[in-house]
Design an enzyme around this catalytic site. Structure first.
Site, PDB file in Angstrom:
ATOM      1  N   THR A 119       0.811  -1.214   0.000  1.00  0.00           N
ATOM      2  CA  THR A 119       0.000   0.000   0.000  1.00  0.00           C
ATOM      3  C   THR A 119       0.847   1.268   0.000  1.00  0.00           C
ATOM      4  O   THR A 119       1.962   1.280   0.555  1.00  0.00           O
ATOM      5  CB  THR A 119      -0.908   0.007   1.251  1.00  0.00           C
ATOM      6  OG1 THR A 119      -1.505   1.302   1.380  1.00  0.00           O
ATOM      7  CG2 THR A 119      -0.141  -0.266   2.525  1.00  0.00           C
ATOM      8  N   TYR A 143      -1.752   0.114   9.989  1.00  0.00           N
ATOM      9  CA  TYR A 143      -2.025  -0.576   8.724  1.00  0.00           C
ATOM     10  C   TYR A 143      -0.795  -0.510   7.809  1.00  0.00           C
ATOM     11  O   TYR A 143      -0.299  -1.536   7.329  1.00  0.00           O
ATOM     12  CB  TYR A 143      -3.249   0.047   8.040  1.00  0.00           C
ATOM     13  CG  TYR A 143      -3.434  -0.383   6.612  1.00  0.00           C
ATOM     14  CD1 TYR A 143      -3.712  -1.712   6.297  1.00  0.00           C
ATOM     15  CD2 TYR A 143      -3.318   0.527   5.559  1.00  0.00           C
ATOM     16  CE1 TYR A 143      -3.873  -2.115   4.978  1.00  0.00           C
ATOM     17  CE2 TYR A 143      -3.477   0.139   4.249  1.00  0.00           C
ATOM     18  CZ  TYR A 143      -3.754  -1.190   3.960  1.00  0.00           C
ATOM     19  OH  TYR A 143      -3.902  -1.579   2.649  1.00  0.00           O
TER      20      TYR A 143
HETATM   21  C1  UD1 Z   1      -6.458   5.056   2.943  1.00  0.00           C
HETATM   22  C2  UD1 Z   1      -5.093   4.452   2.831  1.00  0.00           C
HETATM   23  C3  UD1 Z   1      -5.066   3.346   1.856  1.00  0.00           C
HETATM   24  C4  UD1 Z   1      -6.065   2.330   2.264  1.00  0.00           C
HETATM   25  C5  UD1 Z   1      -7.418   2.992   2.327  1.00  0.00           C
HETATM   26  C6  UD1 Z   1      -8.426   2.000   2.829  1.00  0.00           C
HETATM   27  C7  UD1 Z   1      -3.384   6.050   3.437  1.00  0.00           C
HETATM   28  C8  UD1 Z   1      -2.468   7.121   2.941  1.00  0.00           C
HETATM   29  N1  UD1 Z   1      -4.155   5.483   2.495  1.00  0.00           N
HETATM   30  O1  UD1 Z   1      -6.728   5.776   1.750  1.00  0.00           O
HETATM   31  O2  UD1 Z   1      -3.801   2.741   1.806  1.00  0.00           O
HETATM   32  O3  UD1 Z   1      -6.071   1.264   1.364  1.00  0.00           O
HETATM   33  O4  UD1 Z   1      -7.399   4.098   3.211  1.00  0.00           O
HETATM   34  O5  UD1 Z   1      -8.805   2.201   4.114  1.00  0.00           O
HETATM   35  O6  UD1 Z   1      -3.402   5.728   4.595  1.00  0.00           O
HETATM   36  N2  UD1 Z   1     -12.684  11.731   2.104  1.00  0.00           N
HETATM   37  C9  UD1 Z   1     -13.710  12.645   2.325  1.00  0.00           C
HETATM   38  N3  UD1 Z   1     -14.923  12.166   2.712  1.00  0.00           N
HETATM   39  C10 UD1 Z   1     -15.180  10.828   2.885  1.00  0.00           C
HETATM   40  C11 UD1 Z   1     -14.123   9.908   2.656  1.00  0.00           C
HETATM   41  C12 UD1 Z   1     -12.890  10.407   2.274  1.00  0.00           C
HETATM   42  O7  UD1 Z   1     -13.522  13.863   2.187  1.00  0.00           O
HETATM   43  O8  UD1 Z   1     -16.312  10.452   3.248  1.00  0.00           O
HETATM   44  C13 UD1 Z   1     -11.380  12.242   1.633  1.00  0.00           C
HETATM   45  C14 UD1 Z   1     -10.201  11.898   2.521  1.00  0.00           C
HETATM   46  O9  UD1 Z   1     -10.016  12.890   3.497  1.00  0.00           O
HETATM   47  C15 UD1 Z   1      -9.075  11.822   1.481  1.00  0.00           C
HETATM   48  C16 UD1 Z   1      -9.755  11.292   0.222  1.00  0.00           C
HETATM   49  O10 UD1 Z   1     -11.140  11.586   0.401  1.00  0.00           O
HETATM   50  O11 UD1 Z   1      -8.587  13.110   1.189  1.00  0.00           O
HETATM   51  C17 UD1 Z   1      -9.604   9.783   0.023  1.00  0.00           C
HETATM   52  O12 UD1 Z   1      -9.935   9.119   1.234  1.00  0.00           O
HETATM   53  P1  UD1 Z   1     -10.246   7.554   1.294  1.00  0.00           P
HETATM   54  O13 UD1 Z   1     -11.075   7.159   0.120  1.00  0.00           O
HETATM   55  O14 UD1 Z   1     -10.772   7.242   2.661  1.00  0.00           O
HETATM   56  O15 UD1 Z   1      -8.820   6.859   1.080  1.00  0.00           O
HETATM   57  P2  UD1 Z   1      -7.412   7.189   1.792  1.00  0.00           P
HETATM   58  O16 UD1 Z   1      -7.595   7.601   3.198  1.00  0.00           O
HETATM   59  O17 UD1 Z   1      -6.662   8.085   0.893  1.00  0.00           O
END
Ligand code: UD1
Length: 331
Positions: A119, A143
């Site tokens: 990851t 993780y």
């Molecule tokens: C993280 C992990 C990744 C893991 C994944 C699954 C890191 C850097 N990455 O990805 O390896 O496989 O989680 O758990 O740790 N967001 C919103 N609203 C939401 C959901 C997300 O604004 O409801 C934003 C987050 O703040 C982020 C982006 O969308 O900026 C992507 O988030 P998300 O889809 O949760 O994935 P990561 O956190 O990047």
């Protein structure tokens, strides 16, 4: 001699099942080992499903010796970042200790190739928001650490034995099978595109933007979203690479460019033809502002050619799948 077989741990899960589908279509012989704790038996479209733990040494050894397995693809893992912060030992147990056990079985059985799901979380917060394979690894959650420890074990075992490996560091995986047969079923999903599509189909009321004050163009977090079928293809390319005698290596899996949260939500609204109920919130703990793959190596080394580097297409396949799940649940 029997045809060579591939053992796929976690092959009933989201990414594993897409890889199994492509392996099956390519005529590979497959055994899936999955404990179905987060996977689904009906997502396994090819091969034989054995229900069990990848860390069960007796079971793994039996499968390796009975099936002429030359390659193991290891997906089985827990992957929810916030949960890993609350329950670190669950992650070190399932992700790190189980990988250690599986590697021991592989060593004893003389398995040749090991392809490991890692990851971008191993990088932590890379400088400038772009991580190449040479960037420092400094995970900021258990993780990421649990996966990095597995990478190290694999590296050391390969140095001490005939096992060759490819480590694939996934960036933000999204989308589903363009033909709609399989997709992401995770209950209580937290991933942005999945959650936004659940809002679009009425399963949830609203989508929250976690942070609008990041030092990015529009203030929201930027990620490198890769379509799950392109990611699955990278596993078949890695298999080909190893079977042709390629050396052990580590590659990033991403497109090399990113989208902000607002751009993703705009895409969902465009594809769905309706506005979403969006709520702006404070930052979520542990989120880096930007995480984009330096993605040259995978193209140069494997000749990997992504087909779905198109945000609207990624969203379309996620939305189609979400609609399918909804109609399934209503029938
Ligand atoms: C993280 C992990 C990744 C893991 C994944 C699954 C890191 C850097 N990455 O990805 O390896 O496989 O989680 O758990 O740790 N967001 C919103 N609203 C939401 C959901 C997300 O604004 O409801 C934003 C987050 O703040 C982020 C982006 O969308 O900026 C992507 O988030 P998300 O889809 O949760 O994935 P990561 O956190 O990047």
């Amino acid at each position: 001699m029997n045809k060579k077989t591939i053992l796929v741990t976690g092959g009933a899960g989201y990414i594993g099942s897409h890889v199994v589908r492509q392996l099956g279509e390519a005529g590979e012989q497959i055994i899936v080992l999955d404990n179905l704790c987060t996977g689904f038996a009906d997502a396994v479209l090819y091969g034989e499903l054995v229900v069990g733990d990848s860390g069960d040494r007796e079971l793994a050894s039996r499968l390796l010796s009975e099936h002429n397995i030359d390659t193991v693809m290891h997906f089985a893992a827990h992957l929810v970042v916030p949960e890993s912060v609350e329950k670190p030992l669950k992650y070190y147990g399932n992700n790190t200790c189980n990988t250690r056990n599986l590697l021991q079985c592989c060593e004893e059985a003389g398995v040749k190739n090991f392809i490991f799901s890692s990851t971008a979380a191993t990088y932590g917060i890379p400088e400038g928001g772009v991580a190449t394979e040479e960037s420092c690894t400094a995970p900021i959650n258990p993780y990421g650490t649990s996966k990095l420890m597995s990478e190290w074990m694999l590296r050391d075992l390969s140095a001490a034995s005939d096992l060759n490996h490819v480590i694939l560091r996934y960036f933000n995986v999204a989308g589903s099978d363009p033909e709609g047969r399989i997709g992401q079923c995770t209950p209580n999903a937290t991933l942005l595109i999945k959650v936004a599509c659940e809002v679009a189909t009425g399963k949830r009321d609203s989508i929250k933007i976690f942070g609008t004050d990041y030092p990015t163009e529009d203030g929201t977090g930027v990620r490198d979203y890769i379509h799950v079928d392109d990611l699955a293809r990278a596993h078949l390319d890695a298999l080909e690479y190893l079977r042709q005698g390629g050396e052990s290596t580590l590659v990033n899996c991403g497109y090399g460019h990113g989208y902000s949260v607002r751009e993703v939500l705009d895409s969902v609204q465009r594809v769905n033809g309706k506005p979403l109920n969006i709520i702006e919130q404070l930052r979520r703990a542990g989120d880096p502002p930007q995480l984009i793959a330096g993605a040259e190596r995978i193209r140069n080394l494997f000749g990997w050619k992504p087909r779905y580097d198109d945000l609207d297409f990624i969203v379309q396949t996620s939305l189609d799948w979400e609609k399918k799940l909804k109609s399934r649940n209503n029938s």
